[in-house]
Design a protein around this motif. Structure first.
Motif, PDB file in Angstrom:
ATOM      1  N   SER A 110      -3.220  -6.051  57.284  1.00 49.61           N
ATOM      2  CA  SER A 110      -4.369  -5.281  57.750  1.00 49.61           C
ATOM      3  C   SER A 110      -4.100  -4.576  59.073  1.00 49.61           C
ATOM      4  CB  SER A 110      -5.569  -6.216  57.931  1.00 49.61           C
ATOM      5  OG  SER A 110      -5.277  -7.185  58.928  1.00 49.61           O
ATOM      6  N   GLY A 111      -2.999  -4.902  59.739  1.00 47.01           N
ATOM      7  CA  GLY A 111      -2.745  -4.375  61.066  1.00 47.01           C
ATOM      8  C   GLY A 111      -3.471  -5.159  62.144  1.00 47.01           C
ATOM      9  N   THR A 112      -4.307  -6.102  61.737  1.00 50.19           N
ATOM     10  CA  THR A 112      -5.032  -6.978  62.658  1.00 50.19           C
ATOM     11  C   THR A 112      -4.464  -8.380  62.498  1.00 50.19           C
ATOM     12  OG1 THR A 112      -7.035  -5.659  62.430  1.00 50.19           O
ATOM     13  CG2 THR A 112      -7.296  -7.876  63.284  1.00 50.19           C
ATOM     14  N   ARG A 140     -12.617 -15.689  61.707  1.00 45.82           N
ATOM     15  CA  ARG A 140     -13.137 -15.854  60.343  1.00 45.82           C
ATOM     16  C   ARG A 140     -12.114 -16.610  59.497  1.00 45.82           C
ATOM     17  NH1 ARG A 140     -12.329 -12.943  55.638  1.00 45.82           N
ATOM     18  NH2 ARG A 140     -11.256 -11.276  56.771  1.00 45.82           N
ATOM     19  N   PRO A 141     -12.498 -17.798  58.970  1.00 46.09           N
ATOM     20  CA  PRO A 141     -11.570 -18.521  58.088  1.00 46.09           C
ATOM     21  C   PRO A 141     -11.316 -17.721  56.809  1.00 46.09           C
ATOM     22  CG  PRO A 141     -13.354 -19.959  58.843  1.00 46.09           C
ATOM     23  CD  PRO A 141     -13.730 -18.553  59.215  1.00 46.09           C
ATOM     24  N   VAL A 142     -10.034 -17.531  56.498  1.00 50.24           N
ATOM     25  CA  VAL A 142      -9.644 -16.784  55.312  1.00 50.24           C
ATOM     26  C   VAL A 142      -9.169 -17.745  54.224  1.00 50.24           C
ATOM     27  CG1 VAL A 142      -7.981 -15.106  54.405  1.00 50.24           C
ATOM     28  CG2 VAL A 142      -9.001 -14.751  56.653  1.00 50.24           C
ATOM     29  N   ASN A 187      -3.471 -11.225  47.686  1.00 53.25           N
ATOM     30  CA  ASN A 187      -3.554 -10.267  46.574  1.00 53.25           C
ATOM     31  C   ASN A 187      -4.676  -9.246  46.765  1.00 53.25           C
ATOM     32  OD1 ASN A 187      -5.935 -11.602  46.020  1.00 53.25           O
ATOM     33  ND2 ASN A 187      -5.355 -12.283  43.965  1.00 53.25           N
ATOM     34  N   GLY A 188      -5.203  -9.192  47.986  1.00 53.08           N
ATOM     35  CA  GLY A 188      -6.288  -8.256  48.265  1.00 53.08           C
ATOM     36  C   GLY A 188      -7.637  -8.939  48.322  1.00 53.08           C
TER      37      GLY A 188
END
Length: 199
Positions: A110-112, A140-142, A187-188
């Motif tokens: 994401s560049g972040t 934010r938990p991913v 995977n998006g």
């Protein structure tokens, strides 16, 4: 002479007594331990969100230092958090005893940056990892993974490589004889396991 005895001698005696008393001190002072509270104004990491240009070295993810107090709050609000990690975080008043920062990665492409967070016991036995997105609104938990004593890195392809210890039936608690290497890919929508190898 009388004036000298009344003014100078008491002052010299006070200096000598102070020096003698300070020589006996161990320098430790009084140490009081109790629940650790977050600093009142904890600074947020300085990252230019979404630009992808925060690193002085192209291709390298910039380092961040996400606020562990905010991470704890975000994890406790996440319904995906398991019972044992929830219990540890709920009872953890000194954050450094249960959470620590791992590497900064960009496996979401994401560049972040995202921050790897380790959850562990007081004895530093790691039993899980979290992938935390560092966003302007807060951490934010991913993704959450239950894993013991892992080493986590990003591959050159941008996948997340998790190496963990595995115990066979004859291994003593101190000394696992095997290891597992798992590769996860975004995977998006979510992190998916693309390979797993036991060695």
């Amino acid at each position: 002479m009388d004036l000298w005895r009344r003014t100078v001698l008491p002052a010299v005696a006070a200096v000598v007594a102070t020096a003698a008393l300070s020589a006996c001190a161990n320098g430790g002072g009084l140490r009081v331990e109790g629940p650790e509270s977050p600093p009142p104004d904890t600074p947020t990491p300085t990252v230019a969100f979404g630009t992808g240009s925060t690193s002085p070295h192209p291709g390298r993810t910039p380092e961040v230092a996400v606020d562990l107090y905010k991470v704890r709050a975000a994890l406790l609000a996440d319904p995906r958090l398991g019972r044992y990690p929830r219990s540890v975080l709920s009872n953890c008043t000194v954050i450094s005893r249960c959470l620590s920062r791992g590497k900064t990665v960009d496996v979401l492409h994401s560049g972040t940056p995202q921050q790897i967070i380790l959850i562990h016991t007081l004895e530093k036995f790691v039993f899980g990892i979290f992938l935390i997105a560092v966003e302007p609104s807060g951490p934010r938990p991913v993704w959450i993974l239950d894993v013991e004593q892992p080493t986590v890195n990003a591959s050159p392809q941008g996948d997340l490589v998790v190496e963990s210890k595995i115990w066979t039936i004859d291994d003593p608690v101190c000394c696992p004889s095997g290891r597992r290497v798992e590769v996860y890919r975004w995977n998006g929508r979510q992190m998916i396991k693309v390979s797993s190898t036991d060695q």
